[in-house]
Scaffold this motif. Structure first.
Motif, mmCIF file in Angstrom:
data_model
loop_
_atom_site.group_PDB
_atom_site.id
_atom_site.type_symbol
_atom_site.label_atom_id
_atom_site.label_comp_id
_atom_site.label_asym_id
_atom_site.label_seq_id
_atom_site.Cartn_x
_atom_site.Cartn_y
_atom_site.Cartn_z
ATOM 1 N N ARG A 151 0.807 -1.217 0.000
ATOM 2 C CA ARG A 151 0.000 0.000 0.000
ATOM 3 C C ARG A 151 0.838 1.264 0.000
ATOM 4 N NH1 ARG A 151 -2.631 -4.121 1.505
ATOM 5 N NH2 ARG A 151 -4.898 -4.251 1.223
ATOM 6 N N VAL A 152 0.240 2.307 -0.570
ATOM 7 C CA VAL A 152 0.844 3.628 -0.630
ATOM 8 C C VAL A 152 -0.218 4.649 -0.243
ATOM 9 C CG1 VAL A 152 2.462 2.963 -2.451
ATOM 10 C CG2 VAL A 152 0.240 3.943 -3.080
ATOM 11 N N ILE A 154 -2.403 7.517 -1.654
ATOM 12 C CA ILE A 154 -2.915 8.094 -2.895
ATOM 13 C C ILE A 154 -3.571 9.413 -2.509
ATOM 14 C CG2 ILE A 154 -4.502 7.755 -4.836
ATOM 15 C CD1 ILE A 154 -4.199 4.712 -4.330
ATOM 16 N N TYR A 155 -3.131 10.518 -3.114
ATOM 17 C CA TYR A 155 -3.601 11.821 -2.642
ATOM 18 C C TYR A 155 -4.078 12.720 -3.775
ATOM 19 C CZ TYR A 155 0.801 14.243 -3.937
ATOM 20 O OH TYR A 155 1.869 14.802 -4.623
ATOM 21 N N ALA A 267 -6.628 12.336 0.929
ATOM 22 C CA ALA A 267 -5.811 11.154 0.680
ATOM 23 C C ALA A 267 -6.499 9.900 1.212
ATOM 24 C CB ALA A 267 -4.446 11.306 1.350
ATOM 25 N N GLY A 272 -1.979 0.694 -5.359
ATOM 26 C CA GLY A 272 -1.854 1.626 -6.464
ATOM 27 C C GLY A 272 -2.956 1.510 -7.493
ATOM 28 N N ALA A 275 -6.346 3.674 -7.733
ATOM 29 C CA ALA A 275 -6.481 4.958 -8.415
ATOM 30 C C ALA A 275 -7.296 4.809 -9.695
ATOM 31 C CB ALA A 275 -5.102 5.536 -8.727
ATOM 32 N N ILE A 289 -4.357 13.162 -9.215
ATOM 33 C CA ILE A 289 -3.886 12.053 -8.386
ATOM 34 C C ILE A 289 -2.363 11.990 -8.304
ATOM 35 C CG2 ILE A 289 -3.783 9.526 -8.205
ATOM 36 C CD1 ILE A 289 -6.598 9.387 -9.252
ATOM 37 N N TYR A 291 0.966 10.074 -5.667
ATOM 38 C CA TYR A 291 1.266 8.944 -4.791
ATOM 39 C C TYR A 291 2.508 9.260 -3.952
ATOM 40 C CZ TYR A 291 -1.287 6.667 -8.662
ATOM 41 O OH TYR A 291 -2.189 6.353 -9.641
ATOM 42 N N THR A 293 5.056 7.284 -0.637
ATOM 43 C CA THR A 293 5.309 6.195 0.298
ATOM 44 C C THR A 293 4.713 6.534 1.648
ATOM 45 O OG1 THR A 293 7.414 5.855 -0.845
ATOM 46 C CG2 THR A 293 7.132 4.745 1.269
ATOM 47 N N ALA A 362 2.877 4.953 -8.983
ATOM 48 C CA ALA A 362 2.348 4.167 -7.868
ATOM 49 C C ALA A 362 3.368 3.131 -7.416
ATOM 50 C CB ALA A 362 1.042 3.491 -8.273
ATOM 51 N N ALA A 365 6.291 4.665 -5.613
ATOM 52 C CA ALA A 365 5.965 5.017 -4.231
ATOM 53 C C ALA A 365 5.952 3.788 -3.330
ATOM 54 C CB ALA A 365 4.614 5.717 -4.179
#
Length: 424
Positions: A151-152, A154-155, A267, A272, A275, A289, A291, A293, A362, A365
């Motif tokens: 997972r990352v 996503i913002y 976020a 990834g 998105a 969008i 990404y 870490t 993605a 990240a």
């Protein structure tokens, strides 16, 4: 975090009946185009795991090098465990097959997987340790790490920018400051995080070096009351307190990407590929969008993450084990691992091959957190714990609703232990 690899003690119920039923390639043929000519190697791969270009190139290389034919059979995730269990107990199992990384130790305990320790010595000296751990049981290599994901964050770039946050946070404190800034602006929900995003919580547990189970004699029991687990949950709650998401739901109820797609969320923590779900719901959000870490306490050490992914294994009952190993040498080579990472956007089994992720934001990240990532407890008993209703999710909601860590852990401990004690 170096969570201990917990070797399987029993045999998972879903794997009952699997037994070793064969030996190494017994026809005496050696490697090379002439040695394997006329043979066909059967490989089971899961739907979505084998990109078209990779499959075409790999097949050509394998058949050119060995003189054998390659038969890749695509399997569906639904029902695969029982199908594989049955196949491994028969006289003609698939020679090579994809297997979930957290499932590997349980299958190894049944005797259904061939020992690949010699393969590790030959091509796996620089496999990333965190990715290879699930393939090693009692010191033996029972599978090979293939590909992974984690997972990352996503913002929404516009939401961050409007709040005065011009660069992705590099530390946990910077992330919280960014969420504070978005909250102060008052136009968007800083982060969407429901009370039961269990795999994000598992990442926080990994970051705290907290184990969910422990040994009581010969039995696995809950370790949920451990203060380290409480520290991880307190951190989770700190994030979730910025969110309006339901405290008693997970990230799929509703789909968090659909919530994010509306443009009123700063976020969320997810895979990834989520998105793309947001973009499908609202194509206009694609340009917003970004990404990054998941930040840890310091900039040089990302947050812990759950590493999901797949290993490749060889059936102990296969009569083509030497040919199967030739396949693995090719499929896991830098050339084809790199191609899989580039074409599929997945984390390769070697840190040196992460350069193939360049241009995929993605995946870029996700990669920095791999070294410190881990999995759920690698014991066959664990599968029962995560069956709905997952007692850990019940614990999480209890804390979110104001219960202390100790009281919430006590509330679910009996159910947790009951599941761990189920006959395997």
């Amino acid at each position: 975090m170096k969570r201990k690899l917990i070797a399987a003690v029993g045999v998972a119920g879903m794997l009952a009946g699997v037994a070793a039923c064969g030996s190494d390639d017994s026809d005496g043929k050696g490697a090379g185009a002439d040695g394997f000519k006329g043979q066909t190697l059967t490989v089971w791969a899961m739907d979505g795991s084998t990109p078209d270009g990779w499959t075409k190139d790999l097949t050509a290389e394998f058949e050119k090098k060995t003189g054998a034919k390659l038969k890749i059979e695509i399997q569906q995730w639904n029902g695969i465990q029982q199908k594989l269990t049955t196949a491994l107990s028969e006289t003609d199992p698939p020679d090579v097959f994809e297997i979930g990384n957290t499932q590997t130790p349980a299958y190894a305990e049944t005797g259904g997987l061939a020992d690949l320790s010699d393969l590790k010595e030959g091509i796996g000296a620089d496999w990333t340790e965190s990715l290879n751990k699930s393939a090693v049981v009692d010191g033996k290599q029972y599978a090979a790490p293939w590909y992974f994901a984690n997972r990352v964050v996503i913002y929404n770039k516009s939401v961050f920018k409007e709040a005065g946050v011009t660069a992705p946070p590099k530390t946990r404190d910077e992330f919280f400051k960014a969420l504070d800034a978005i909250k102060a602006k008052g136009k968007a929900e800083p982060i969407y995080l429901p009370g039961q995003n269990w795999y994000f919580f598992d990442g926080l547990l990994i970051g705290k070096d907290a184990d969910l189970v422990k040994k009581d004699g010969d039995t696995w029991v809950s370790n949920l009351a451990d203060p380290k687990v409480g520290e991880a949950m307190a951190l989770y709650k700190k994030y979730a307190d910025y969110s309006k998401a339901p405290k008693d739901k997970d990230e799929a109820t509703p789909q968090q990407a659909d919530v994010f797609a509306k443009g009123k969320v700063g976020a969320f923590v997810g895979m990834g590929w989520e998105a793309a779900t947001a973009i499908k719901a609202n194509p206009a959000i694609e340009k917003e969008i970004g990404y990054f870490t998941i930040p840890g306490e310091t900039a040089d050490k990302p947050e812990g993450v759950f590493l999901g992914g797949s290993n490749l294994a060889v059936a102990e009952g296969s009569e083509k084990q030497e040919l199967a190993k030739e396949f693995l040498k090719i499929a896991l080579s830098d050339t084809f691992e790199g191609q899989l990472a580039k074409e599929g956007g997945v984390i390769p089994n070697k840190e040196a091959l992460q350069s193939n992720l360049k241009g995929n934001p993605a995946a870029e990240a996700a990669a920095p957190a791999v070294q410190g990532g881990d999995t759920t407890p690698l014991i066959p008993e664990w599968a029962a714990v995560e069956n709905a209703p997952n007692p850990i999710k019940t614990y999480m909601t209890a804390v979110m609703n104001g219960k202390s860590h100790a009281d919430a852990a006590k509330q679910v401990e009996a159910e947790f232990n009951k599941r761990l004690a189920q006959k395997q």
